[in-house]
Design an enzyme around this catalytic site. Structure first.
Site, PDB file in Angstrom:
ATOM      1  N   LYS A  12      21.559  31.629  40.294  1.00  0.00           N
ATOM      2  CA  LYS A  12      21.742  30.460  39.429  1.00  0.00           C
ATOM      3  C   LYS A  12      21.444  30.737  37.957  1.00  0.00           C
ATOM      4  O   LYS A  12      22.099  30.215  37.066  1.00  0.00           O
ATOM      5  CB  LYS A  12      20.861  29.301  39.908  1.00  0.00           C
ATOM      6  CG  LYS A  12      21.524  28.485  40.991  1.00  0.00           C
ATOM      7  CD  LYS A  12      20.709  27.250  41.263  1.00  0.00           C
ATOM      8  CE  LYS A  12      21.397  26.416  42.357  1.00  0.00           C
ATOM      9  NZ  LYS A  12      20.535  25.357  42.816  1.00  0.00           N
TER      10      LYS A  12
ATOM     11  N   HIS B 143      42.044  29.866  30.517  1.00  0.00           N
ATOM     12  CA  HIS B 143      42.053  29.238  31.853  1.00  0.00           C
ATOM     13  C   HIS B 143      43.001  28.038  31.854  1.00  0.00           C
ATOM     14  O   HIS B 143      43.787  27.857  32.791  1.00  0.00           O
ATOM     15  CB  HIS B 143      40.660  28.711  32.220  1.00  0.00           C
ATOM     16  CG  HIS B 143      39.611  29.756  32.415  1.00  0.00           C
ATOM     17  ND1 HIS B 143      38.386  29.695  31.792  1.00  0.00           N
ATOM     18  CD2 HIS B 143      39.581  30.882  33.185  1.00  0.00           C
ATOM     19  CE1 HIS B 143      37.641  30.734  32.161  1.00  0.00           C
ATOM     20  NE2 HIS B 143      38.344  31.469  32.994  1.00  0.00           N
TER      21      HIS B 143
ATOM     22  N   ARG C 257      45.012  39.382  32.566  1.00  0.00           N
ATOM     23  CA  ARG C 257      45.230  39.406  31.118  1.00  0.00           C
ATOM     24  C   ARG C 257      45.742  40.760  30.666  1.00  0.00           C
ATOM     25  O   ARG C 257      46.624  40.861  29.824  1.00  0.00           O
ATOM     26  CB  ARG C 257      43.916  39.109  30.384  1.00  0.00           C
ATOM     27  CG  ARG C 257      43.426  37.704  30.555  1.00  0.00           C
ATOM     28  CD  ARG C 257      41.981  37.577  30.214  1.00  0.00           C
ATOM     29  NE  ARG C 257      41.164  38.402  31.118  1.00  0.00           N
ATOM     30  CZ  ARG C 257      39.851  38.345  31.222  1.00  0.00           C
ATOM     31  NH1 ARG C 257      39.181  37.527  30.442  1.00  0.00           N
ATOM     32  NH2 ARG C 257      39.195  39.100  32.068  1.00  0.00           N
TER      33      ARG C 257
ATOM     34  N   SER D 241      35.366  34.191  29.164  1.00  0.00           N
ATOM     35  CA  SER D 241      34.186  33.321  29.062  1.00  0.00           C
ATOM     36  C   SER D 241      33.001  34.114  28.535  1.00  0.00           C
ATOM     37  O   SER D 241      32.202  33.611  27.745  1.00  0.00           O
ATOM     38  CB  SER D 241      33.832  32.737  30.431  1.00  0.00           C
ATOM     39  OG  SER D 241      34.857  31.896  30.871  1.00  0.00           O
TER      40      SER D 241
END
Ligand code: PNS
Length: 165
Positions: A43, A19, A93, A131
């Site tokens: 969440k 990133h 990517r 991530s």
């Protein structure tokens, strides 16, 4: 000359060196770059909460004066227009990213024709980095050096320890 404000949206859970590589490249290209963290409606799905993700991103981007970090909720295109931005930036990517990115870019443009998506390529050495994979390596106690900044590595280790405790 027209000022180009670009929005770089994502989950950034957590920010990786891939990133940051893209942010640095984009900061040279656009007049202003807003890194926009999506507030996940689910969440519990995120490892880091919004404030933690923001804090790490702010710390890692502080040297680039035209880069700021915000968060948004709801439709990306609405947020883009509300910030007077013209461009959505996304990193690609590998070919495998393309299909989903194409779908998102075309859908965003369908919803609002003022929104254009620009794709950029991170450095090849980050082409396999994500991530999700970083979270998994952290959880399994593997090496993180070179994949995330030191601060993020520390936070990941703490988070994993707290989760396992
Ligand atoms: O880092 P990610 O998880 O690949 O980022 C995906 C993100 C946050 C850019 C995407 O899910 C998004 O734009 N969410 C906001 C809601 C929205 O506008 N959805 C419609 C997209 S076509």
């Amino acid at each position: 000359m027209k000022q180009i404000i670009a929005i770089y949206p994502g989950s950034f859970d957590p920010v990786t060196n891939g990133h940051l590589d893209l942010i640095q490249r984009a900061s040279r290209l656009f007049n202003e770059l807003i890194v926009a963290i999506a507030r996940n409606p689910d969440k519990d799905a995120a490892l880091f909460d919004l404030e933690e993700r923001k804090e790490m991103l702010v710390a890692m981007t502080q040297d680039w004066s035209n880069v700021s970090v915000e968060s948004f909720e709801g439709l990306l295109v609405n947020y883009v227009i509300s910030r007077n931005a013209n461009v959505v930036l996304r990193g690609i990517r590998a070919v495998s990213d393309y299909e989903f990115e194409l779908q998102m870019a075309l859908m965003n443009r369908k919803i609002d024709q003022r929104v254009e998506t620009v794709f950029m390529l991170p450095a090849e050495k980050y082409s396999y980095l994500s991530s999700r994979i970083v979270r998994e390596i952290a959880y399994l106690g593997g090496p993180l050096t070179g994949f995330v900044p030191e601060l993020v590595e520390q936070r990941l280790r703490q988070k994993v320890q707290a989760k396992k405790a």
